[in-house]
Structures are given as structure tokens and as C-alpha cells.
Design an enzyme around this catalytic site. Structure first.
Site, PDB file in Angstrom:
ATOM      1  N   TYR A  68       0.825  -1.345   0.243  1.00 42.66           N
ATOM      2  CA  TYR A  68      -0.245  -0.123  -0.048  1.00 42.66           C
ATOM      3  C   TYR A  68       0.960   1.262  -0.100  1.00 42.66           C
ATOM      4  CZ  TYR A  68      -4.432  -2.182  -0.293  1.00 42.66           C
ATOM      5  OH  TYR A  68      -5.384  -2.868  -0.839  1.00 42.66           O
ATOM      6  N   GLN A 102     -15.070   3.442  -7.994  1.00 43.96           N
ATOM      7  CA  GLN A 102     -14.451   2.367  -7.484  1.00 43.96           C
ATOM      8  C   GLN A 102     -13.223   2.593  -7.107  1.00 43.96           C
ATOM      9  OE1 GLN A 102     -15.569  -1.573  -9.994  1.00 43.96           O
ATOM     10  NE2 GLN A 102     -16.189   0.252 -11.414  1.00 43.96           N
ATOM     11  N   VAL A 104      -9.781   4.195  -5.326  1.00 49.72           N
ATOM     12  CA  VAL A 104      -9.467   4.867  -4.050  1.00 49.72           C
ATOM     13  C   VAL A 104      -8.563   5.955  -3.784  1.00 49.72           C
ATOM     14  CG1 VAL A 104      -9.729   2.498  -3.114  1.00 49.72           C
ATOM     15  CG2 VAL A 104      -7.565   3.084  -3.730  1.00 49.72           C
ATOM     16  N   ASP A 105      -8.092   6.271  -5.268  1.00 51.82           N
ATOM     17  CA  ASP A 105      -7.083   7.415  -5.494  1.00 51.82           C
ATOM     18  C   ASP A 105      -7.464   8.678  -5.147  1.00 51.82           C
ATOM     19  OD1 ASP A 105      -8.573   8.011  -7.647  1.00 51.82           O
ATOM     20  OD2 ASP A 105      -7.510   6.801  -8.935  1.00 51.82           O
ATOM     21  N   HIS A 120     -15.228   1.587  -2.880  1.00 48.95           N
ATOM     22  CA  HIS A 120     -14.174   0.686  -2.430  1.00 48.95           C
ATOM     23  C   HIS A 120     -12.985   1.627  -1.250  1.00 48.95           C
ATOM     24  CE1 HIS A 120     -14.896  -2.025  -5.975  1.00 48.95           C
ATOM     25  NE2 HIS A 120     -15.414  -2.166  -5.155  1.00 48.95           N
ATOM     26  N   CYS A 151      -3.690   2.622  20.721  1.00 47.27           N
ATOM     27  CA  CYS A 151      -4.226   1.354  21.478  1.00 47.27           C
ATOM     28  C   CYS A 151      -3.277   0.031  21.295  1.00 47.27           C
ATOM     29  CB  CYS A 151      -5.424   1.171  21.359  1.00 47.27           C
ATOM     30  SG  CYS A 151      -5.850   0.219  19.885  1.00 47.27           S
ATOM     31  N   GLY A 188     -14.240   3.735 -17.835  1.00 47.97           N
ATOM     32  CA  GLY A 188     -12.969   3.095 -17.515  1.00 47.97           C
ATOM     33  C   GLY A 188     -13.018   1.999 -16.598  1.00 47.97           C
ATOM     34  N   SER A 190     -13.846  -2.539 -16.028  1.00 42.17           N
ATOM     35  CA  SER A 190     -14.085  -3.882 -16.767  1.00 42.17           C
ATOM     36  C   SER A 190     -15.295  -4.159 -16.251  1.00 42.17           C
ATOM     37  CB  SER A 190     -13.070  -4.673 -16.272  1.00 42.17           C
ATOM     38  OG  SER A 190     -12.988  -4.932 -15.113  1.00 42.17           O
ATOM     39  N   ASN A 214     -14.595   3.645 -22.878  1.00 42.51           N
ATOM     40  CA  ASN A 214     -13.591   2.732 -22.644  1.00 42.51           C
ATOM     41  C   ASN A 214     -12.760   2.606 -23.811  1.00 42.51           C
ATOM     42  OD1 ASN A 214     -12.150   0.167 -21.654  1.00 42.51           O
ATOM     43  ND2 ASN A 214     -13.718   0.121 -20.125  1.00 42.51           N
TER      44      ASN A 214
HETATM   45  P1  OAD Z   1     -10.086  -2.802 -14.279  1.00 43.88           P
HETATM   46  O1  OAD Z   1      -8.441  -2.902 -14.382  1.00 43.88           O
HETATM   47  O2  OAD Z   1     -10.657  -4.052 -14.012  1.00 43.88           O
HETATM   48  O3  OAD Z   1     -10.575  -2.177 -15.543  1.00 43.88           O
HETATM   49  C1  OAD Z   1      -9.719  -1.123 -16.222  1.00 43.88           C
HETATM   50  C2  OAD Z   1     -10.734  -0.725 -17.185  1.00 43.88           C
HETATM   51  O4  OAD Z   1     -10.308   0.535 -17.948  1.00 43.88           O
HETATM   52  C3  OAD Z   1     -10.498  -1.704 -18.724  1.00 43.88           C
HETATM   53  O5  OAD Z   1     -12.040  -2.094 -19.095  1.00 43.88           O
HETATM   54  C4  OAD Z   1      -9.850  -0.905 -19.500  1.00 43.88           C
HETATM   55  O6  OAD Z   1     -10.224  -1.365 -20.909  1.00 43.88           O
HETATM   56  C5  OAD Z   1     -10.229   0.476 -19.253  1.00 43.88           C
HETATM   57  N1  OAD Z   1      -9.164   1.556 -19.526  1.00 43.88           N
HETATM   58  C6  OAD Z   1      -7.955   1.471 -19.333  1.00 43.88           C
HETATM   59  N2  OAD Z   1      -7.263   2.677 -20.050  1.00 43.88           N
HETATM   60  C7  OAD Z   1      -8.299   3.436 -20.051  1.00 43.88           C
HETATM   61  C8  OAD Z   1      -8.538   4.874 -20.716  1.00 43.88           C
HETATM   62  N3  OAD Z   1      -7.131   5.718 -20.723  1.00 43.88           N
HETATM   63  N4  OAD Z   1      -9.717   5.397 -20.817  1.00 43.88           N
HETATM   64  C9  OAD Z   1     -10.844   4.733 -20.651  1.00 43.88           C
HETATM   65  N5  OAD Z   1     -10.645   3.336 -20.338  1.00 43.88           N
HETATM   66  C10 OAD Z   1      -9.443   2.654 -20.191  1.00 43.88           C
HETATM   67  O7  OAD Z   1     -10.401  -1.645 -13.116  1.00 43.88           O
HETATM   68  P2  OAD Z   1     -11.923  -1.684 -12.389  1.00 43.88           P
HETATM   69  O8  OAD Z   1     -13.245  -2.159 -13.355  1.00 43.88           O
HETATM   70  O9  OAD Z   1     -11.802  -0.267 -11.662  1.00 43.88           O
HETATM   71  O10 OAD Z   1     -11.549  -3.630  -6.260  1.00 43.88           O
HETATM   72  O11 OAD Z   1     -11.776  -2.834 -11.386  1.00 43.88           O
HETATM   73  C11 OAD Z   1     -12.853  -2.992 -10.305  1.00 43.88           C
HETATM   74  C12 OAD Z   1     -12.293  -3.478  -9.111  1.00 43.88           C
HETATM   75  O12 OAD Z   1     -11.473  -4.418  -9.298  1.00 43.88           O
HETATM   76  C13 OAD Z   1     -11.245  -2.154  -8.407  1.00 43.88           C
HETATM   77  O13 OAD Z   1     -12.114  -1.141  -7.692  1.00 43.88           O
HETATM   78  C14 OAD Z   1     -10.521  -3.235  -7.511  1.00 43.88           C
HETATM   79  C15 OAD Z   1     -10.563  -4.603  -8.521  1.00 43.88           C
HETATM   80  O14 OAD Z   1     -10.248  -5.623  -7.586  1.00 43.88           O
HETATM   81  C16 OAD Z   1     -10.943  -3.741  -4.997  1.00 43.88           C
HETATM   82  O15 OAD Z   1      -9.747  -3.412  -4.677  1.00 43.88           O
HETATM   83  C17 OAD Z   1     -12.015  -4.051  -4.133  1.00 43.88           C
HETATM   84 ZN    ZN Z   2      -6.707   1.530  18.133  1.00 39.95          ZN
END
Ligand code: OAD
Ligand code: ZN
Length: 248
Positions: A68, A102, A104-105, A120, A151, A188, A190, A214
Site C-alpha cells: 500500500y 470504485q 481509492v485514489d 471501495h 491502543c 474506464g 471492466s 472505454n
Molecule cells: P479494471 O482494471 O478491471 O478495468 C480497467 C478498465 O479501464 C478496462 O476495461 C480498460 O479497458 C479500461 N481503460 C484502461 N485505460 C483506459 C483509458 N485511458 N480510458 C478509458 N478506459 C480505459 O479496473 P476496475 O473496473 O476499476 O477492487 O476494477 C474494479 C475493481 O477490481 C477495483 O475497484 C478493485 C479491483 O479488484 C477492489 O480493490 C475492491
Molecule cells: Zn486503536
């Protein structure tokens, strides 16, 4: 980027009052933060089950903390990109603009978006697993070792790990916001990680117009009313420009 906005879309856009953006890691890719899946996906290098879960943290807190730290460093050095900035700009032109993310940034927050549902968690926050006291990243000097609370409890990042439930109140609010939207942009992501991915699916079932942005097709593409394939940092400013200078 090679997209065209048809008249039906333009009309829907300018008549919309309530707009929701549902975002995933892809929106921050152009800020230099790796996505989870795909070619440059971080899960190819690290096994999520070894790092992003509570048992891993208990077994090896320093290892999880160090990972992290690495991500915090990337996020700290990153800046909101034209996609985050354009979304914040939308607030000037519509009655209500909400972001369901989704990520966390905190880049939506840093870009100036006001209503943000973080499904998230947020990597800028941390809490003690014992007494639940909150700590921001400024609260302590970061070493590679996991810090301890007053603590004596271990301090963990305030993010949702595999196997953990989402913050229910935030999820419910986000779901309501998406279902009341005139337009729901899905940017952006999946759209394969549930329950987050229920939000656009359920909104679609309520008749909300879904607009996907996307670089590639996703599981959601066949449900979307419109799909614009291109980089978020190019497509969203282009759509915003249509709001500011409509060319009909
Ligand atoms: P993913 O990494 O699964 O998907 C990223 C998506 O962004 C893909 O569909 C890419 O095609 C698209 N992409 C990449 N670059 C791009 C750009 N410049 N413009 C537009 N699209 C672009 O990420 P998430 O869908 O966010 O959860 O993943 C979901 C969750 O999975 C996250 O929040 C995390 C992970 O496990 C936790 O940590 C709980
Ligand atoms: Zn504590």
C-alpha cells in the site's frame, strides 16, 4: 479517438438535469496509475488474494502495508487528468452531477467533484483494526513497517479488500443516485467486480440511459445505449465541449 455524437445523444445530453459518472481504474490510467486488469494490469504482477485481503494482513501486515505504501506513492505523485477535470466541469452545466467510483485514489475529489460515492474506500484514509480510530496519511511518518495505533492495534488502509463488504450506506446512496440519473456514464471499468457492477446493471433495468466510455469492449458493452471507444481523457472533454458549445 474516433467518435461521433449523434443528434439523439446530443439532445439527451443537453436536456439532462441529473448526471452520474460511474468510474473505475481506467479513468486514472492517464494519470499514471496502473489498472487492475488488462495489459498493464497490476494483478498480473501481484496476486490479489495474497495482498488485498484481511487474512493476508494479519499473517503478514508489513508486506501488505509495504504494497500500500507503494500504491500511496504512485497516487501521491499522480494528478487528476483531463477526464477527472472535465467531470468536475460538468458540475457547472447541470443541476446535479454525482460520481460513483470504485477507485481509492481520490483523484475525483482533487479535481473538484463535490458528490462522490467511494465504493471501495480511499487510500488517503486508514483506521485501527482494534479501536477503529481514523488516521490520515499525514498522521504518521510512513515507514515500511505497519504503524500501530495508540491502543496497540494494527493500522490498515481504509479500502475494501477481497471478501469484505462494501460500505452499505454509501452503496445504497450510490445505487439510488444512479437509478435517478438521466444519463449514467460508465467510464474506464471492466464492470466485472460485484457488487459494484450491479449499479450500472440495475440502473439500466430502471430505464436509465447508459453511456460507456472505454478503450475496449467490456461485459457492459452490450447493455450500453451508447459506447464511445477511446481514452477517457479525450472522450469526456470532447463530450463536455458539446455541452459548452453545442454544434447542432
Ligand atoms: P479494471 O482494471 O478491471 O478495468 C480497467 C478498465 O479501464 C478496462 O476495461 C480498460 O479497458 C479500461 N481503460 C484502461 N485505460 C483506459 C483509458 N485511458 N480510458 C478509458 N478506459 C480505459 O479496473 P476496475 O473496473 O476499476 O477492487 O476494477 C474494479 C475493481 O477490481 C477495483 O475497484 C478493485 C479491483 O479488484 C477492489 O480493490 C475492491
Ligand atoms: Zn486503536
Amino acid at each position: 479517438m474516433n467518435i461521433t455524437l449523434d443528434d439523439k445523444f446530443k439532445k439527451k445530453l443537453v436536456e439532462s438535469k441529473n448526471i452520474v459518472f460511474f468510474t473505475g481504474a481506467g479513468i486514472s490510467a492517464e494519470s499514471g496509475i496502473p489498472t487492475f486488469r488488462g495489459e498493464e494490469g497490476i494483478w498480473k504482477k501481484f496476486k490479489p488474494e495474497e495482498l488485498a485481503n484481511f487474512n493476508a494482513f494479519i499473517r503478514n501486515p508489513d508486506m501488505v502495508w509495504e504494497w500500500y505504501q507503494y500504491r500511496r506513492k504512485i497516487v501521491n505523485e499522480a494528478k487528476p487528468n483531463p477526464a477527472h477535470i472535465a467531470i468536475a466541469e460538468f458540475q457547472k452545466h447541470f443541476k446535479q452531477v454525482s460520481v460513483v467510483t470504485q477507485n481509492v485514489d481520490n483523484l475525483h475529489g482533487r479535481a473538484g467533484s463535490k458528490i462522490i460515492y467511494e465504493l471501495h474506500g480511499n487510500i488517503e484514509r486508514n483506521f485501527c483494526i482494534k479501536c477503529k480510530s481514523f488516521y490520515t496519511n499525514e498522521n504518521f511518518t510512513f515507514t515500511d513497517k505497519v504503524p500501530l495505533c495508540k491502543c496497540g492495534g494494527l493500522i490498515r488502509p481504509d479500502v475494501v479488500w477481497f471478501g469484505e463488504s462494501l460500505p452499505m450506506e454509501i452503496f445504497n446512496e450510490a445505487e439510488k443516485a444512479a437509478q435517478w440519473a438521466d444519463l449514467l456514464f460508465v467510464v474506464g471499468t471492466s464492470a466485472i467486480v460485484y457488487p459494484a457492477a450491479y449499479i450500472p446493471m440495475n440502473a439500466k433495468q430502471q430505464g436509465v440511459t447508459i453511456v460507456e466510455i472505454n478503450i475496449d469492449k467490456t461485459d457492459l458493452t452490450s447493455y450500453a445505449d451508447y459506447s464511445f471507444f477511446g481514452k477517457a481523457g479525450e472522450v469526456i472533454p470532447y463530450i463536455l465541449n458539446e455541452v459548452i458549445n453545442p454544434k447542432t
